[in-house]
Design an enzyme around this catalytic site. Structure first.
Site, short mmCIF file in Angstrom:
data_model
loop_
_atom_site.label_atom_id
_atom_site.label_comp_id
_atom_site.label_asym_id
_atom_site.label_seq_id
_atom_site.Cartn_x
_atom_site.Cartn_y
_atom_site.Cartn_z
CB ILE A 29 42.84 45.57 -44.09
CG1 ILE A 29 43.45 45.08 -45.41
CG2 ILE A 29 41.37 45.97 -44.25
CD1 ILE A 29 43.42 46.07 -46.55
CG ASN A 154 45.97 36.31 -30.78
OD1 ASN A 154 47.17 36.34 -31.03
ND2 ASN A 154 45.42 35.42 -29.99
CB THR A 233 51.48 27.18 -38.35
OG1 THR A 233 50.49 27.59 -39.29
CG2 THR A 233 52.76 27.95 -38.62
CD GLU A 251 53.02 29.15 -25.30
OE1 GLU A 251 51.88 28.64 -25.17
OE2 GLU A 251 53.88 29.11 -24.41
N GLY A 253 47.07 26.38 -30.61
CA GLY A 253 45.63 26.63 -30.41
C GLY A 253 45.00 25.80 -29.31
CB CYS A 285 45.48 30.70 -28.09
SG CYS A 285 46.37 31.62 -26.83
CE LYS A 452 44.84 15.71 -24.88
NZ LYS A 452 43.52 15.71 -24.17
CD GLU A 459 55.27 32.59 -25.36
OE1 GLU A 459 54.08 32.92 -25.55
OE2 GLU A 459 56.22 32.99 -26.06
P1 NDP Z 1 49.13 30.74 -38.09
O1 NDP Z 1 49.52 29.42 -37.55
O2 NDP Z 1 48.45 30.82 -39.39
O3 NDP Z 1 50.43 31.67 -38.22
C1 NDP Z 1 51.28 31.92 -37.11
C2 NDP Z 1 52.56 32.54 -37.62
O4 NDP Z 1 53.36 31.56 -38.29
C3 NDP Z 1 52.34 33.67 -38.64
O5 NDP Z 1 53.30 34.68 -38.42
C4 NDP Z 1 52.58 32.96 -39.95
O6 NDP Z 1 52.90 33.85 -40.99
C5 NDP Z 1 53.72 32.03 -39.59
N1 NDP Z 1 53.89 30.89 -40.46
C6 NDP Z 1 52.96 30.27 -41.25
N2 NDP Z 1 53.51 29.20 -41.88
C7 NDP Z 1 54.80 29.14 -41.48
C8 NDP Z 1 55.90 28.24 -41.78
N3 NDP Z 1 55.76 27.20 -42.60
N4 NDP Z 1 57.09 28.47 -41.17
C9 NDP Z 1 57.25 29.51 -40.32
N5 NDP Z 1 56.27 30.39 -40.02
C10 NDP Z 1 55.06 30.19 -40.58
O7 NDP Z 1 48.28 31.41 -36.93
P2 NDP Z 1 47.43 32.76 -36.96
O8 NDP Z 1 48.31 33.92 -37.21
O9 NDP Z 1 46.25 32.50 -37.85
O10 NDP Z 1 46.96 32.86 -35.43
C11 NDP Z 1 45.90 32.15 -34.91
C12 NDP Z 1 46.37 30.89 -34.21
O11 NDP Z 1 47.33 31.18 -33.22
C13 NDP Z 1 45.24 30.18 -33.51
O12 NDP Z 1 45.26 28.81 -33.78
C14 NDP Z 1 45.54 30.40 -32.04
O13 NDP Z 1 45.03 29.44 -31.20
C15 NDP Z 1 47.01 30.50 -32.01
N6 NDP Z 1 47.43 31.29 -30.85
C16 NDP Z 1 48.02 30.64 -29.81
C17 NDP Z 1 48.38 31.32 -28.67
C18 NDP Z 1 49.08 30.62 -27.55
O14 NDP Z 1 49.80 31.28 -26.83
N7 NDP Z 1 48.92 29.35 -27.35
C19 NDP Z 1 48.13 32.74 -28.54
C20 NDP Z 1 47.54 33.33 -29.70
C21 NDP Z 1 47.19 32.61 -30.82
P3 NDP Z 1 51.75 34.54 -41.87
O15 NDP Z 1 50.47 34.47 -41.11
O16 NDP Z 1 52.21 35.92 -42.03
O17 NDP Z 1 51.69 33.75 -43.14
#
Ligand code: NDP
Length: 485
Positions: A29, A154, A233, A251, A253, A285, A452, A459
């Site tokens: 979308i 993101n 996750t 990596e 939140g 993040c 933490k 990375e």
């Molecule tokens: P999610 O934790 O929902 O998902 C991250 C990825 O993990 C997705 O590809 C998801 O698949 C996959 N996933 C979900 N469940 C499982 C599982 N049980 N086993 C293996 N893979 C799984 O995060 P979002 O996509 O909603 O992204 C936002 C989050 O990412 C925020 O909390 C943010 O802070 C964090 N983030 C951290 C960064 C960092 O470098 N520290 C940088 C950018 C974001 P699907 O979504 O397709 O179901």
């Protein structure tokens, strides 16, 4: 007519696009309009098997190549990404809704930087010689083997490259699963890598939701898992990886503090707060979403912040004048609107924004709350949207304690003109990626990651090499072997 964002097929495996329409359809979308622009299919078990087995088979020969040869391919891929930057940026905008003004300078370009940097390092990965009298020990830095990368929504191009580039530089292969919300860009990264000469099977991309990620993480052939995602996750994936004693990089939140002392340059501090809360519509993040402002400058800071936030150009992300785009999805928009309501209910003072923008698509106005207290929901939980919480403070000691009072520890920033204070404060903040008189710079040369609950490992930079390789040590005896019997 097919939309230009529609990929040739859902997956990229063993050097080519692969389709299996029996997998669950995943609609793509466009966040700026709400229209469906593409469809991909989640990987079936057969697709997952194909991705893992070809990646496993290709890895050994890749690891045997010299670092110079591996690096040359990665650097060629960086050049191709830069040549195709415009096209890749448009795709990133379709995938995420982020304005082209950002994607032109922050996504394929950051991916290219990672490919160039790790391509450059590949030839310099060596071990040590450790003298032991007449004997000696030598060490070899070896690849881990087959790595799995799982991305958030993101930064789909950047995440695919930040994981792929160091993995490949060290001689590993990778199977990458993008977020189901943004499945398009990683396919292009795979395409570019293969155009640059990467042998087939070394960088495979498969689509799917959590269960596909889970199938990858639990496969016994996989040696390492690198996840960018949320803390819940991360906990699940870390636990699953631990079952198989796999290496991990997490990596996750944050709810990072940005501390502004009363001697700071106000405009720079406001600029830092804007970069740390409203870039990518707040979906970053490392954002400094708890902005602690010393009481003496609070009202002046808020007035300037509201004025500059009013200059945001919200609208069509494909118009290069637009500086503020939509939320990535309707779901994310509703989550963020829920937090805004919580902020109002719990008594925070709304300075600007606070509602959906009057447009099609998933837009929310950049929102600032003042008089936020430490116990409010908007000050404790990661919102992942354009919602800034301004809290006030009196003393250095107090603000350090309050800044650290969180389960997260990804980033932290300090604005002050007193440099000894800046270093003293940063030294006491529990965070992995910190900034002084700046916020959210993430060059590939600098390590990136959290402490933490915000993560494990780093990375980028030379640190990433440690997380995609392991050390073998070899004792070499020159004389006879002494034994007890
Ligand atoms: P999610 O934790 O929902 O998902 C991250 C990825 O993990 C997705 O590809 C998801 O698949 C996959 N996933 C979900 N469940 C499982 C599982 N049980 N086993 C293996 N893979 C799984 O995060 P979002 O996509 O909603 O992204 C936002 C989050 O990412 C925020 O909390 C943010 O802070 C964090 N983030 C951290 C960064 C960092 O470098 N520290 C940088 C950018 C974001 P699907 O979504 O397709 O179901």
């Amino acid at each position: 007519m097919t939309h230009p964002a529609q990929p040739k097929a859902s997956h990229f495996i063993n050097g080519e696009y692969v389709e299996d329409t029996s997998g669950t359809p995943i609609p793509v979308i466009y966040a700026a309009t709400g229209e469906q622009i593409a469809t991909v299919h989640a990987a079936t078990p057969a697709i997952v098997e194909q991705a893992l087995s070809t990646a496993k088979a290709a890895q050994k020969a890749w690891a045997k190549m010299t670092g110079t040869e591996r690096g040359r391919i990665l650097r060629r891929a960086a050049d191709i990404m830069r040549e195709r930057n415009h096209e890749l940026s448009v795709l990133e905008t379709y995938d995420t809704g982020k304005p082209l003004q950002e994607t032109l300078v922050a996504d394929a370009t950051s991916g290219a930087d990672a490919l160039e940097y790790f391509g450059g390092l590949a030839a310099s990965l060596t071990g040590e010689h450790i003298p032991m009298g007449e004997d000696w020990v030598y060490t070899v830095r070896e690849a881990l083997g087959l790595c799995v990368g799982i991305g958030a929504w993101n930064y789909p191009t950047q995440i695919a490259c930040w994981k792929g580039a160091p993995a490949l530089a060290c001689g590993n292969s990778m199977v990458f699963k993008p977020s189901e919300t943004t499945p398009l860009c990683a396919l292009k990264v795979a395409e570019v890598l293969h155009e640059a000469g990467l042998p087939a099977g070394l960088y495979n991309v498969v689509q799917g939701m959590g269960e596909v990620g889970s199938a990858l993480v639990t496969d016994p052939r996989v040696d390492k898992v690198s996840l960018t995602g949320s803390v819940p996750t991360g906990k699940k994936v870390y636990a699953a990886a631990a079952e198989g004693m796999k290496h991990v990089t997490m990596e996750l939140g944050g709810k990072s503090p940005l501390i502004i002392f009363d001697d700071a340059d106000i405009d720079n501090a406001v600029g830092g707060a804007i970069n740390g809360n409203f870039y990518s519509s707040g979906q970053v993040c490392s954002n400094g979403t708890r902005v602690f402002v010393q009481k003496g400058i609070k009202e002046k800071f808020l007035a300037r912040l509201a004025e500059r936030t009013g200059n945001a150009i919200i609208g069509d992300p494909m118009d290069e004048a637009t500086s503020f785009g939509p939320m990535v999805s309707e779901n994310q928009m509703n989550i963020v609107l829920g937090y805004i309501e919580k902020g109002k209910e719990e008594g925070a003072r709304l300075i600007c924004g606070g509602k959906r923008a009057d447009k099609n698509g998933f837009f929310i106005e950049p929102t600032v709350f003042a008089d936020v207290t430490d116990d409010m929901t908007i000050a404790r939980e990661e919102i992942f949207g354009p919602v800034m919480s301004v809290l006030d403070f009196d003393t250095e000691e107090e603000v350090i304690a309050r800044a650290n009072d969180t389960e997260f520890g990804l980033s932290a920033g300090v604005f002050t003109n007193d440099f000894s204070r800046a270093h003293r404060v940063i030294g006491q903040l529990e965070a992995g990626s910190c900034f002084i008189n700046s916020y959210n710079d993430a060059p590939v040369e600098a390590p990136f990651g959290g402490v933490k609950a915000s993560g494990v490992g780093r990375e980028n930079s030379k640190e990433a090499i440690k997380h995609f390789s392991q050390v073998k040590s070899v004792y070499v005896r020159m004389g006879d072997v002494e034994a007890a019997f």
